[in-house]
Write a protein that holds these residues in place. Structure first.
Motif, PDB file in Angstrom:
ATOM      1  N   MET A  60      -6.036  -8.555  24.477  1.00  0.00           N
ATOM      2  CA  MET A  60      -6.941  -9.515  25.094  1.00  0.00           C
ATOM      3  C   MET A  60      -7.650  -8.876  26.263  1.00  0.00           C
ATOM      4  N   LYS A  61      -8.869  -9.142  26.388  1.00  0.00           N
ATOM      5  CA  LYS A  61      -9.649  -8.543  27.457  1.00  0.00           C
ATOM      6  C   LYS A  61      -9.723  -9.506  28.620  1.00  0.00           C
ATOM      7  N   ILE A  62      -9.136  -9.149  29.734  1.00  0.00           N
ATOM      8  CA  ILE A  62      -9.220  -9.979  30.929  1.00  0.00           C
ATOM      9  C   ILE A  62     -10.539  -9.699  31.612  1.00  0.00           C
ATOM     10  N   GLN A  63     -11.273 -10.764  31.824  1.00  0.00           N
ATOM     11  CA  GLN A  63     -12.578 -10.583  32.446  1.00  0.00           C
ATOM     12  C   GLN A  63     -12.517 -11.098  33.872  1.00  0.00           C
ATOM     13  N   MET A  64     -12.001 -10.322  34.755  1.00  0.00           N
ATOM     14  CA  MET A  64     -11.966 -10.697  36.146  1.00  0.00           C
ATOM     15  C   MET A  64     -13.370 -10.608  36.716  1.00  0.00           C
ATOM     16  N   VAL A  65     -13.780 -11.631  37.432  1.00  0.00           N
ATOM     17  CA  VAL A  65     -15.106 -11.645  38.009  1.00  0.00           C
ATOM     18  C   VAL A  65     -15.001 -11.174  39.446  1.00  0.00           C
ATOM     19  N   LEU A  66     -15.589 -10.027  39.721  1.00  0.00           N
ATOM     20  CA  LEU A  66     -15.642  -9.404  41.032  1.00  0.00           C
ATOM     21  C   LEU A  66     -14.294  -8.909  41.525  1.00  0.00           C
ATOM     22  N   CYS A  67     -13.213  -9.089  40.734  1.00  0.00           N
ATOM     23  CA  CYS A  67     -11.915  -8.646  41.217  1.00  0.00           C
ATOM     24  C   CYS A  67     -11.084  -8.076  40.093  1.00  0.00           C
ATOM     25  N   SER A  68     -11.736  -7.382  39.163  1.00  0.00           N
ATOM     26  CA  SER A  68     -11.029  -6.895  37.982  1.00  0.00           C
ATOM     27  C   SER A  68      -9.940  -5.907  38.356  1.00  0.00           C
ATOM     28  N   LEU A  69     -10.106  -5.192  39.455  1.00  0.00           N
ATOM     29  CA  LEU A  69      -9.102  -4.201  39.814  1.00  0.00           C
ATOM     30  C   LEU A  69      -7.852  -4.826  40.378  1.00  0.00           C
ATOM     31  N   LEU A  70      -7.896  -6.134  40.638  1.00  0.00           N
ATOM     32  CA  LEU A  70      -6.750  -6.799  41.233  1.00  0.00           C
ATOM     33  C   LEU A  70      -5.795  -7.346  40.201  1.00  0.00           C
ATOM     34  N   MET A  71      -6.089  -7.266  38.918  1.00  0.00           N
ATOM     35  CA  MET A  71      -5.229  -7.804  37.865  1.00  0.00           C
ATOM     36  C   MET A  71      -4.464  -6.667  37.212  1.00  0.00           C
ATOM     37  N   PRO A  72      -3.142  -6.551  37.442  1.00  0.00           N
ATOM     38  CA  PRO A  72      -2.371  -5.468  36.820  1.00  0.00           C
ATOM     39  C   PRO A  72      -2.428  -5.565  35.319  1.00  0.00           C
ATOM     40  N   SER A  73      -2.450  -4.384  34.664  1.00  0.00           N
ATOM     41  CA  SER A  73      -2.533  -4.374  33.207  1.00  0.00           C
ATOM     42  C   SER A  73      -1.311  -4.991  32.585  1.00  0.00           C
ATOM     43  N   SER A  74      -0.180  -5.036  33.318  1.00  0.00           N
ATOM     44  CA  SER A  74       1.041  -5.603  32.753  1.00  0.00           C
ATOM     45  C   SER A  74       0.938  -7.093  32.562  1.00  0.00           C
ATOM     46  N   TYR A  94      -5.933 -14.798  42.498  1.00  0.00           N
ATOM     47  CA  TYR A  94      -7.310 -14.900  42.033  1.00  0.00           C
ATOM     48  C   TYR A  94      -7.392 -15.576  40.659  1.00  0.00           C
ATOM     49  N   TRP A  95      -8.457 -16.314  40.464  1.00  0.00           N
ATOM     50  CA  TRP A  95      -8.797 -16.826  39.141  1.00  0.00           C
ATOM     51  C   TRP A  95      -9.344 -15.684  38.283  1.00  0.00           C
ATOM     52  N   TYR A  96      -9.118 -15.760  36.997  1.00  0.00           N
ATOM     53  CA  TYR A  96      -9.660 -14.773  36.065  1.00  0.00           C
ATOM     54  C   TYR A  96     -10.039 -15.468  34.767  1.00  0.00           C
ATOM     55  N   ALA A  97     -10.871 -14.820  33.979  1.00  0.00           N
ATOM     56  CA  ALA A  97     -11.281 -15.331  32.666  1.00  0.00           C
ATOM     57  C   ALA A  97     -10.859 -14.334  31.596  1.00  0.00           C
ATOM     58  N   PHE A  98     -10.576 -14.826  30.401  1.00  0.00           N
ATOM     59  CA  PHE A  98     -10.207 -13.940  29.292  1.00  0.00           C
ATOM     60  C   PHE A  98     -10.786 -14.469  27.988  1.00  0.00           C
ATOM     61  N   ASN A  99     -10.818 -13.592  26.974  1.00  0.00           N
ATOM     62  CA  ASN A  99     -11.332 -13.991  25.660  1.00  0.00           C
ATOM     63  C   ASN A  99     -10.642 -13.171  24.573  1.00  0.00           C
ATOM     64  N   ASP A 100     -11.183 -13.230  23.370  1.00  0.00           N
ATOM     65  CA  ASP A 100     -10.545 -12.635  22.194  1.00  0.00           C
ATOM     66  C   ASP A 100     -11.109 -11.260  21.821  1.00  0.00           C
ATOM     67  N   THR A 101     -11.771 -10.583  22.742  1.00  0.00           N
ATOM     68  CA  THR A 101     -12.452  -9.333  22.416  1.00  0.00           C
ATOM     69  C   THR A 101     -11.522  -8.289  21.807  1.00  0.00           C
ATOM     70  N   LYS A 135     -15.715 -12.213  19.445  1.00  0.00           N
ATOM     71  CA  LYS A 135     -16.895 -12.122  20.292  1.00  0.00           C
ATOM     72  C   LYS A 135     -17.074 -13.377  21.146  1.00  0.00           C
ATOM     73  N   SER A 136     -15.979 -14.091  21.363  1.00  0.00           N
ATOM     74  CA  SER A 136     -16.041 -15.269  22.220  1.00  0.00           C
ATOM     75  C   SER A 136     -16.319 -14.843  23.658  1.00  0.00           C
ATOM     76  N   THR A 137     -16.877 -15.761  24.442  1.00  0.00           N
ATOM     77  CA  THR A 137     -17.208 -15.463  25.833  1.00  0.00           C
ATOM     78  C   THR A 137     -16.542 -16.474  26.756  1.00  0.00           C
ATOM     79  N   TYR A 161     -10.768 -17.634  20.723  1.00  0.00           N
ATOM     80  CA  TYR A 161     -10.355 -18.388  21.907  1.00  0.00           C
ATOM     81  C   TYR A 161     -11.038 -17.830  23.150  1.00  0.00           C
ATOM     82  N   ALA A 162     -11.018 -18.649  24.192  1.00  0.00           N
ATOM     83  CA  ALA A 162     -11.454 -18.249  25.522  1.00  0.00           C
ATOM     84  C   ALA A 162     -10.593 -19.014  26.514  1.00  0.00           C
TER      85      ALA A 162
END
Length: 225
Positions: free
Chosen positions: A1-15, A67-74, A79-81, A112-113
């Motif tokens: 799953m691709k986590i789409q952090m807005v302006l703070c993507s580096l703050l979400m650990p890959s784990s 932080y809030w984050y967004a994710f999708n099924d990429t 190709k959900s957004t 999903y999104a």
């Protein structure tokens, strides 16, 4: 799953990246009653505040320093957004809100999104309900409580409950979710008991596919004893 952090993507650990590869749109067996009542507007949240959106933070920082984050099924081939935006202040000096929108495609069969926030050092243990305000398209969504032990084992059938995001109007609704009633979905995954002390995040995810466009706005999120 691709986590789409807005302006703070580096703050979400890959784990913490998670994948939800099971379609929950046709499973009504795990639906439990929730309280959704008309609200006159955005009053101050009561209880323990997870996010009152008072700072209108452009990096989507919460009241508990996460932080809030967004994710999708990429990463599942979809190709959900899923996009986040701040709602405009609702009054002079008043709070903002979190606006979530996007679309769900069938490029991945169970498209999903979603959105979520990490709880950080906050525990749900000792609380009876999650309370927040919503307004939006009136469609069904599912709130989920991922436990750390499940994520460690790559298990994704989280305890949750279906909810409606408003009624399609501009009116705010108050949603109260009784934590004791949240259940796993039937027919897939490993059955486990909900341990509120082990819940590390709160997520909301779309239900069904395709969805040409969805929109849900959230505010005044808190925990109640």
């Amino acid at each position: 799953m691709k986590i789409q952090m807005v302006l703070c993507s580096l703050l979400m650990p890959s784990s913490l990246l998670i994948s939800c590869s099971k379609d929950d749109s046709d499973d009504s067996s795990s639906e439990v009653p929730i309280t959704q009542q008309p609200g006159p507007g955005l009053q101050e949240p009561t209880g323990f505040v997870l996010d009152d959106f008072k700072t209108c933070a452009p990096d989507y920082k919460t009241s508990v320093e996460t932080y809030w984050y967004a994710f999708n099924d990429t990463t599942d081939g979809g190709k959900s957004t899923s996009q986040l935006a701040l709602g405009a202040p609702l009054a002079d000096g008043g709070p903002c809100s979190l606006k979530w929108s996007g679309q769900v495609t069938i490029d991945y069969e169970y498209g999903y999104a979603g959105i979520g926030l990490d709880l950080g050092g906050t525990t749900l243990s000792g609380y009876k309900s999650i309370v927040f305000k919503v307004r939006g398209d009136g469609a069904a969504y599912r709130l989920k409580l991922p436990m750390k032990a499940q994520l460690d084992r790559n298990e994704f059938n989280f305890h949750g409950v279906d909810m409606m995001c408003g009624d399609g109007s501009s009116n705010w609704k108050t949603v109260t979710l009784d934590l004791a009633t949240l259940q796993q979905e039937q027919g897939w995954g490993q059955p486990v008991k909900l341990d509120l002390a082990d819940v590390g995040k709160i997520q909301i995810q779309t239900k069904g596919q395709p969805i040409p466009a969805f929109a849900c706005e959230i505010a005044a999120l808190s925990l109640m004893k």
